[in-house]
Design a protein around this motif. Structure first.
Motif, mmCIF file in Angstrom:
data_model
loop_
_atom_site.group_PDB
_atom_site.id
_atom_site.type_symbol
_atom_site.label_atom_id
_atom_site.label_comp_id
_atom_site.label_asym_id
_atom_site.label_seq_id
_atom_site.Cartn_x
_atom_site.Cartn_y
_atom_site.Cartn_z
ATOM 1 N N ILE A 190 -4.788 3.434 -14.931
ATOM 2 C CA ILE A 190 -4.575 2.951 -13.892
ATOM 3 C C ILE A 190 -3.163 3.221 -13.394
ATOM 4 O O ILE A 190 -2.492 2.580 -13.321
ATOM 5 N N GLY A 191 -3.375 4.588 -12.537
ATOM 6 C CA GLY A 191 -2.046 4.848 -11.984
ATOM 7 C C GLY A 191 -1.267 4.246 -10.280
ATOM 8 O O GLY A 191 -2.346 3.775 -9.832
ATOM 9 N N ILE A 192 -0.643 4.827 -9.974
ATOM 10 C CA ILE A 192 -0.752 4.799 -8.304
ATOM 11 C C ILE A 192 -1.075 5.328 -7.823
ATOM 12 O O ILE A 192 -1.168 4.957 -6.483
ATOM 13 N N LYS A 193 -1.539 6.823 -8.090
ATOM 14 C CA LYS A 193 -2.155 7.304 -7.207
ATOM 15 C C LYS A 193 -4.110 6.394 -6.742
ATOM 16 O O LYS A 193 -4.226 5.994 -5.545
ATOM 17 N N ASP A 194 -4.366 6.627 -8.029
ATOM 18 C CA ASP A 194 -4.826 4.964 -7.880
ATOM 19 C C ASP A 194 -5.351 3.747 -7.525
ATOM 20 O O ASP A 194 -6.227 3.535 -6.362
ATOM 21 N N ALA B 219 -5.706 -0.263 -3.440
ATOM 22 C CA ALA B 219 -4.850 -1.690 -2.653
ATOM 23 C C ALA B 219 -5.981 -1.582 -1.728
ATOM 24 O O ALA B 219 -5.776 -2.283 -0.783
ATOM 25 N N THR B 220 -6.176 -0.700 -0.857
ATOM 26 C CA THR B 220 -7.006 0.149 0.598
ATOM 27 C C THR B 220 -8.003 -0.913 0.090
ATOM 28 O O THR B 220 -8.196 -1.534 1.407
ATOM 29 N N ALA B 221 -9.121 -0.831 -0.829
ATOM 30 C CA ALA B 221 -9.853 -1.535 -0.198
ATOM 31 C C ALA B 221 -9.854 -3.322 -0.951
ATOM 32 O O ALA B 221 -10.674 -3.705 0.092
ATOM 33 N N ILE C 260 0.092 -3.387 -4.139
ATOM 34 C CA ILE C 260 -0.521 -4.693 -3.583
ATOM 35 C C ILE C 260 -0.159 -5.258 -2.754
ATOM 36 O O ILE C 260 -0.733 -6.053 -2.053
ATOM 37 N N ALA C 261 1.247 -5.895 -2.692
ATOM 38 C CA ALA C 261 1.544 -6.612 -1.910
ATOM 39 C C ALA C 261 1.377 -6.275 -0.274
ATOM 40 O O ALA C 261 1.184 -7.402 -0.392
ATOM 41 N N THR C 262 0.774 -5.340 -0.077
ATOM 42 C CA THR C 262 0.512 -5.007 1.075
ATOM 43 C C THR C 262 -0.371 -5.262 1.399
ATOM 44 O O THR C 262 -0.991 -5.477 2.504
ATOM 45 N N ALA C 263 -1.254 -4.578 1.009
ATOM 46 C CA ALA C 263 -2.825 -5.371 0.663
ATOM 47 C C ALA C 263 -3.066 -6.928 0.633
ATOM 48 O O ALA C 263 -3.743 -7.073 0.987
ATOM 49 N N LEU C 264 -2.469 -7.228 -0.203
ATOM 50 C CA LEU C 264 -3.174 -9.210 -0.125
ATOM 51 C C LEU C 264 -1.862 -9.406 0.733
ATOM 52 O O LEU C 264 -2.202 -10.993 0.671
ATOM 53 N N GLY C 265 -1.180 -8.692 2.021
ATOM 54 C CA GLY C 265 -0.134 -9.513 2.522
ATOM 55 C C GLY C 265 -1.313 -9.808 3.828
ATOM 56 O O GLY C 265 -0.819 -10.996 4.721
ATOM 57 N N THR C 266 -2.430 -9.353 3.877
ATOM 58 C CA THR C 266 -2.766 -9.764 4.398
ATOM 59 C C THR C 266 -4.744 -10.154 4.333
ATOM 60 O O THR C 266 -5.632 -10.824 4.860
#
Length: 144
Positions: free
Chosen positions: A90-94, A99-101, A126-132
């Motif tokens: 899994i790369g950055i695009k994936d 992360a959005t999900a 991932i940090a942004t997603a898990l921040g919320t």
């Protein structure tokens, strides 16, 4: 768990899971799934009794990240608590899609993204997603 389950067998298992309410964990790691991976992932994600989905070490290509993201979004409405996506290239695009999900998912408590190609940019996503996200308590990013 090295096995020779291929698309046909995995799809049969996935289809069985549509109506099965007793199996809570499914491990398809190191299977030989390729062509039907998106369909298999989507069918499994709709199951309401699964608590653990393990797809580690599958060589299904990076384009399946969208299917996994869909599963993460679908699992927001069921019992899935653990998802293992380690060593799937899994790369950055994936990772952005995943992360959005994760941002909106409220049931997953553990996600394993170890041995992928996350890098700094993926870690930021991932940090942004898990921040919320308040449900994930275990995150594995080993060797990224």
């Amino acid at each position: 768990t090295d096995n020779d389950i291929r698309d046909e067998g995995a799809l049969a298992l996935a289809n069985m899971m549509v109506s099965n309410k007793t199996v809570t964990d499914i491990e398809l790691s190191t299977s030989k799934i390729s062509d039907d991976a998106k369909r298999i992932v989507t069918v499994l994600g709709a199951n309401k009794s699964l608590t653990t989905l393990n797809f580690a070490h599958l060589d299904i290509g990076q384009d399946c990240a969208l299917a996994f993201a869909d599963v993460l979004a679908i699992t927001a409405m069921n019992a899935t608590a653990e998802v293992n996506l380690c060593n799937m290239n899994i790369g950055i695009k994936d990772m952005k899609i995943i992360a959005t999900a994760l941002h909106n998912n409220k049931t997953i408590t553990s996600i394993n993204l170890a041995f992928n190609n996350v890098g700094d940019d993926g870690a930021k996503e991932i940090a942004t997603a898990l921040g919320t996200n308040k449900s994930v308590s275990i995150l594995s990013l080993t060797d990224n």
